[in-house]
Design a protein around this motif. Structure first.
Motif, PDB file in Angstrom:
ATOM      1  N   VAL A 184      51.962 -18.245  34.046  1.00 46.18           N
ATOM      2  CA  VAL A 184      51.779 -17.112  32.860  1.00 46.18           C
ATOM      3  C   VAL A 184      51.034 -16.014  33.776  1.00 46.18           C
ATOM      4  CG1 VAL A 184      50.298 -16.684  30.934  1.00 46.18           C
ATOM      5  CG2 VAL A 184      51.236 -18.895  31.132  1.00 46.18           C
ATOM      6  N   THR A 185      51.702 -15.061  33.666  1.00 44.26           N
ATOM      7  CA  THR A 185      51.349 -13.956  34.863  1.00 44.26           C
ATOM      8  C   THR A 185      51.705 -12.417  34.427  1.00 44.26           C
ATOM      9  OG1 THR A 185      51.307 -13.114  37.192  1.00 44.26           O
ATOM     10  CG2 THR A 185      53.297 -14.166  36.459  1.00 44.26           C
ATOM     11  N   GLY A 186      51.035 -11.491  34.888  1.00 44.69           N
ATOM     12  CA  GLY A 186      51.419 -10.180  34.681  1.00 44.69           C
ATOM     13  C   GLY A 186      52.149  -9.684  35.486  1.00 44.69           C
ATOM     14  N   ARG A 187      52.428 -10.419  36.712  1.00 46.98           N
ATOM     15  CA  ARG A 187      53.459  -9.826  37.886  1.00 46.98           C
ATOM     16  C   ARG A 187      54.337 -10.903  38.204  1.00 46.98           C
ATOM     17  NH1 ARG A 187      50.563  -6.065  36.563  1.00 46.98           N
ATOM     18  NH2 ARG A 187      49.383  -5.316  37.768  1.00 46.98           N
ATOM     19  N   PRO A 188      55.561 -10.658  37.564  1.00 49.51           N
ATOM     20  CA  PRO A 188      56.707 -11.607  37.616  1.00 49.51           C
ATOM     21  C   PRO A 188      57.323 -11.693  39.032  1.00 49.51           C
ATOM     22  CG  PRO A 188      57.379  -9.739  36.347  1.00 49.51           C
ATOM     23  CD  PRO A 188      55.772  -9.659  36.472  1.00 49.51           C
ATOM     24  N   ASP A 189      56.783 -10.733  39.998  1.00 49.74           N
ATOM     25  CA  ASP A 189      57.303 -10.921  41.340  1.00 49.74           C
ATOM     26  C   ASP A 189      56.104 -11.168  42.379  1.00 49.74           C
ATOM     27  OD1 ASP A 189      55.671  -8.715  40.716  1.00 49.74           O
ATOM     28  OD2 ASP A 189      56.843  -7.175  42.229  1.00 49.74           O
ATOM     29  N   GLY A 190      54.832 -11.856  41.555  1.00 51.44           N
ATOM     30  CA  GLY A 190      54.143 -12.209  42.410  1.00 51.44           C
ATOM     31  C   GLY A 190      54.032 -13.538  43.196  1.00 51.44           C
ATOM     32  N   PRO A 191      53.257 -13.884  44.315  1.00 44.21           N
ATOM     33  CA  PRO A 191      53.344 -15.018  44.705  1.00 44.21           C
ATOM     34  C   PRO A 191      53.278 -16.292  44.100  1.00 44.21           C
ATOM     35  CG  PRO A 191      51.708 -13.718  45.968  1.00 44.21           C
ATOM     36  CD  PRO A 191      52.105 -13.191  44.721  1.00 44.21           C
ATOM     37  N   VAL A 192      52.584 -16.318  42.874  1.00 39.63           N
ATOM     38  CA  VAL A 192      52.589 -17.352  41.984  1.00 39.63           C
ATOM     39  C   VAL A 192      53.853 -18.053  41.586  1.00 39.63           C
ATOM     40  CG1 VAL A 192      52.087 -16.307  39.830  1.00 39.63           C
ATOM     41  CG2 VAL A 192      51.324 -18.642  40.193  1.00 39.63           C
ATOM     42  N   THR A 193      54.856 -17.041  41.491  1.00 39.45           N
ATOM     43  CA  THR A 193      56.003 -17.440  40.923  1.00 39.45           C
ATOM     44  C   THR A 193      57.138 -18.161  41.793  1.00 39.45           C
ATOM     45  OG1 THR A 193      57.437 -15.239  41.475  1.00 39.45           O
ATOM     46  CG2 THR A 193      56.092 -15.303  39.317  1.00 39.45           C
ATOM     47  N   GLN A 194      56.702 -18.314  42.780  1.00 40.63           N
ATOM     48  CA  GLN A 194      57.711 -19.032  44.028  1.00 40.63           C
ATOM     49  C   GLN A 194      57.351 -20.655  43.656  1.00 40.63           C
ATOM     50  OE1 GLN A 194      56.760 -18.633  48.322  1.00 40.63           O
ATOM     51  NE2 GLN A 194      54.613 -17.905  47.678  1.00 40.63           N
ATOM     52  N   TYR A 195      56.203 -20.887  43.019  1.00 43.41           N
ATOM     53  CA  TYR A 195      56.029 -22.398  42.699  1.00 43.41           C
ATOM     54  C   TYR A 195      56.098 -22.609  41.358  1.00 43.41           C
ATOM     55  CZ  TYR A 195      53.982 -21.897  47.492  1.00 43.41           C
ATOM     56  OH  TYR A 195      53.982 -21.494  48.836  1.00 43.41           O
ATOM     57  N   ALA A 196      56.777 -21.754  40.518  1.00 45.59           N
ATOM     58  CA  ALA A 196      56.888 -21.928  39.225  1.00 45.59           C
ATOM     59  C   ALA A 196      58.458 -22.244  38.833  1.00 45.59           C
ATOM     60  CB  ALA A 196      56.427 -20.537  38.472  1.00 45.59           C
ATOM     61  N   ASP A 197      58.294 -23.205  38.047  1.00 43.63           N
ATOM     62  CA  ASP A 197      59.654 -23.810  37.491  1.00 43.63           C
ATOM     63  C   ASP A 197      60.084 -22.480  36.291  1.00 43.63           C
ATOM     64  OD1 ASP A 197      60.553 -25.959  38.861  1.00 43.63           O
ATOM     65  OD2 ASP A 197      58.985 -26.905  37.771  1.00 43.63           O
ATOM     66  N   HIS A 198      59.160 -22.148  35.641  1.00 44.89           N
ATOM     67  CA  HIS A 198      59.323 -21.160  34.494  1.00 44.89           C
ATOM     68  C   HIS A 198      58.186 -20.286  34.348  1.00 44.89           C
ATOM     69  CE1 HIS A 198      61.866 -24.574  33.023  1.00 44.89           C
ATOM     70  NE2 HIS A 198      60.938 -25.303  33.063  1.00 44.89           N
ATOM     71  N   VAL A 199      58.557 -18.955  34.186  1.00 44.75           N
ATOM     72  CA  VAL A 199      57.770 -17.883  34.207  1.00 44.75           C
ATOM     73  C   VAL A 199      57.676 -17.183  32.991  1.00 44.75           C
ATOM     74  CG1 VAL A 199      57.216 -15.678  35.451  1.00 44.75           C
ATOM     75  CG2 VAL A 199      58.230 -17.312  36.945  1.00 44.75           C
ATOM     76  N   LEU A 200      56.354 -16.922  32.539  1.00 42.21           N
ATOM     77  CA  LEU A 200      56.001 -16.100  31.076  1.00 42.21           C
ATOM     78  C   LEU A 200      55.154 -15.041  31.492  1.00 42.21           C
ATOM     79  CD1 LEU A 200      54.963 -19.483  29.092  1.00 42.21           C
ATOM     80  CD2 LEU A 200      57.427 -18.463  29.274  1.00 42.21           C
ATOM     81  N   THR A 201      55.792 -13.874  31.321  1.00 41.46           N
ATOM     82  CA  THR A 201      55.225 -12.615  31.569  1.00 41.46           C
ATOM     83  C   THR A 201      54.447 -11.938  30.819  1.00 41.46           C
ATOM     84  OG1 THR A 201      57.244 -12.125  33.184  1.00 41.46           O
ATOM     85  CG2 THR A 201      55.818 -10.327  32.762  1.00 41.46           C
ATOM     86  N   THR A 202      53.323 -11.605  31.109  1.00 42.39           N
ATOM     87  CA  THR A 202      52.265 -10.987  29.815  1.00 42.39           C
ATOM     88  C   THR A 202      52.208  -9.433  30.321  1.00 42.39           C
ATOM     89  OG1 THR A 202      50.393 -11.461  31.454  1.00 42.39           O
ATOM     90  CG2 THR A 202      50.786 -13.088  29.591  1.00 42.39           C
ATOM     91  N   SER A 203      51.859  -8.722  29.332  1.00 45.27           N
ATOM     92  CA  SER A 203      51.610  -7.525  29.709  1.00 45.27           C
ATOM     93  C   SER A 203      50.424  -6.973  29.341  1.00 45.27           C
ATOM     94  CB  SER A 203      52.555  -6.429  28.434  1.00 45.27           C
ATOM     95  OG  SER A 203      52.343  -5.030  28.799  1.00 45.27           O
ATOM     96  N   THR A 204      49.588  -5.785  29.862  1.00 45.01           N
ATOM     97  CA  THR A 204      48.427  -5.355  29.847  1.00 45.01           C
ATOM     98  C   THR A 204      48.365  -3.595  29.477  1.00 45.01           C
ATOM     99  OG1 THR A 204      48.095  -4.669  32.200  1.00 45.01           O
ATOM    100  CG2 THR A 204      47.529  -6.998  31.379  1.00 45.01           C
ATOM    101  N   ALA A 205      47.478  -3.239  29.186  1.00 46.90           N
ATOM    102  CA  ALA A 205      47.022  -1.917  28.951  1.00 46.90           C
ATOM    103  C   ALA A 205      46.720  -1.305  30.321  1.00 46.90           C
ATOM    104  CB  ALA A 205      45.758  -1.499  27.792  1.00 46.90           C
TER     105      ALA A 205
END
Length: 309
Positions: free
Chosen positions: A233-254
């Motif tokens: 669950v991340t605001g950066r879908p291209d961030g390092p955490v996603t390389q170890y994620a089967d599923h990515v849920l993207t959040t937004s921020t102001a």
């Protein structure tokens, strides 16, 4: 063990359809901080004037932003569109929404001299916009897959630090109340030792706005390599955490400012995703979840009736 880099994914963790016009502004706000400076110029231009940019050819937009045609195309693809033509169509749709009043303009930052009534109004607007952006950009295919994994999990670990750690605790508390086994270790070392015990059939969730928090990525990596289903669950879908994620849920921020740190709006959007996960799991496990919720309500009500001991 899984093969770490065997999956093919587009931005956001899945080969999903291009974002709808309503989600374009949210996508720009989410991804712009991680773009190169030249790509940021393109993204900022399309966000500031969608109608004007929709009328431009790829060459025209490159000239307007002082970049190259290749940069414009790369920016379109990073935003989730197959090519510039698809981005132009989305820009035209966004411009039409703005003209009809359905797409609000970006609010101004909170200043140190703002009256408290203005602070309340601006924060309320930003919170609403953050939720709307997150909902518009949330990949429901990825969300559904994560819900399925959680509903059938033997055990779930949730990793997060700081404000994201509070969100991790919120999710585990919800899962526990419907009879599921869930942990949110606050100590990074404990998180890794917990992750070592995970195996296929378990779920590990990493919550990190930046997508690059090492103490959150490391237990997710360990869980991934031990065969657990992993979710970021991340605001950066291209961030390092996603390389170890089967599923990515993207959040937004102001937009971050001195008096409105990113942790404020990222927490709001993360809680929305957590609530979506919880409700989805409760639906899938209703026969188990409903009695468990009733039992927890009754236990708490009994405690309140009995008073402190």
């Amino acid at each position: 063990m899984k093969e770490i880099f065997a999956r093919e994914r587009g931005p956001g963790g899945s080969a999903s359809a291009p974002p709808a016009p309503a989600a374009l502004a949210a996508k720009v706000r989410t991804l712009a901080p991680s773009m190169t400076r030249s790509m940021q110029r393109v993204a900022e231009a399309v966000a500031a004037d969608p109608a004007g940019c929709a009328a431009l050819t790829v060459t025209g937009l490159a000239e307007l932003t002082g970049t190259s045609e290749a940069t414009v195309v790369r920016t379109a693809r990073l935003l989730g569109y197959p090519g510039y033509r698809d981005l132009r169509l989305a820009l035209a749709g966004l411009a039409a929404q703005q003209q009809s009043g359905r797409a609000p303009a970006i609010t101004t930052d909170i200043s140190v001299d703002d009256p408290i009534a203005d602070v309340v109004a601006k924060l309320a607007y930003d919170e609403q916009q953050t939720l709307a952006d997150t909902a518009a950009g949330l990949d429901t295919v990825q969300l559904g897959a994560a819900v399925t994994a959680l509903a059938g999990a033997r055990r779930t670990d949730v990793y997060g630090l700081g404000a994201s750690g509070l969100v991790a605790q919120d999710l585990t508390q919800k899962l526990l109340r419907i009879g599921l086994i869930a942990h949110a270790p606050s100590d990074p070392h404990l998180a890794v030792t917990n992750a070592v015990q995970l195996r296929p059939g378990d779920v590990a969730i990493a919550i990190t706005h930046s997508g690059s928090t090492g103490d959150v990525i490391e237990p997710l990596r360990v869980a991934f390599e031990h065969g657990a289903t992993t979710v970021a669950v991340t605001g950066r879908p291209d961030g390092p955490v996603t390389q170890y994620a089967d599923h990515v849920l993207t959040t937004s921020t102001a937009r971050e400012s001195e008096l409105r740190p990113a942790a404020m709006s990222s927490r709001t959007s993360q809680l929305l995703v957590v609530d979506c996960l919880f409700v989805g799991v409760a639906q899938r496990t209703y026969e188990q979840a409903a009695p468990a919720l009733s039992a927890s309500y009754e236990a708490l009500a009994h405690r309140h009736r009995s008073g402190p001991r």
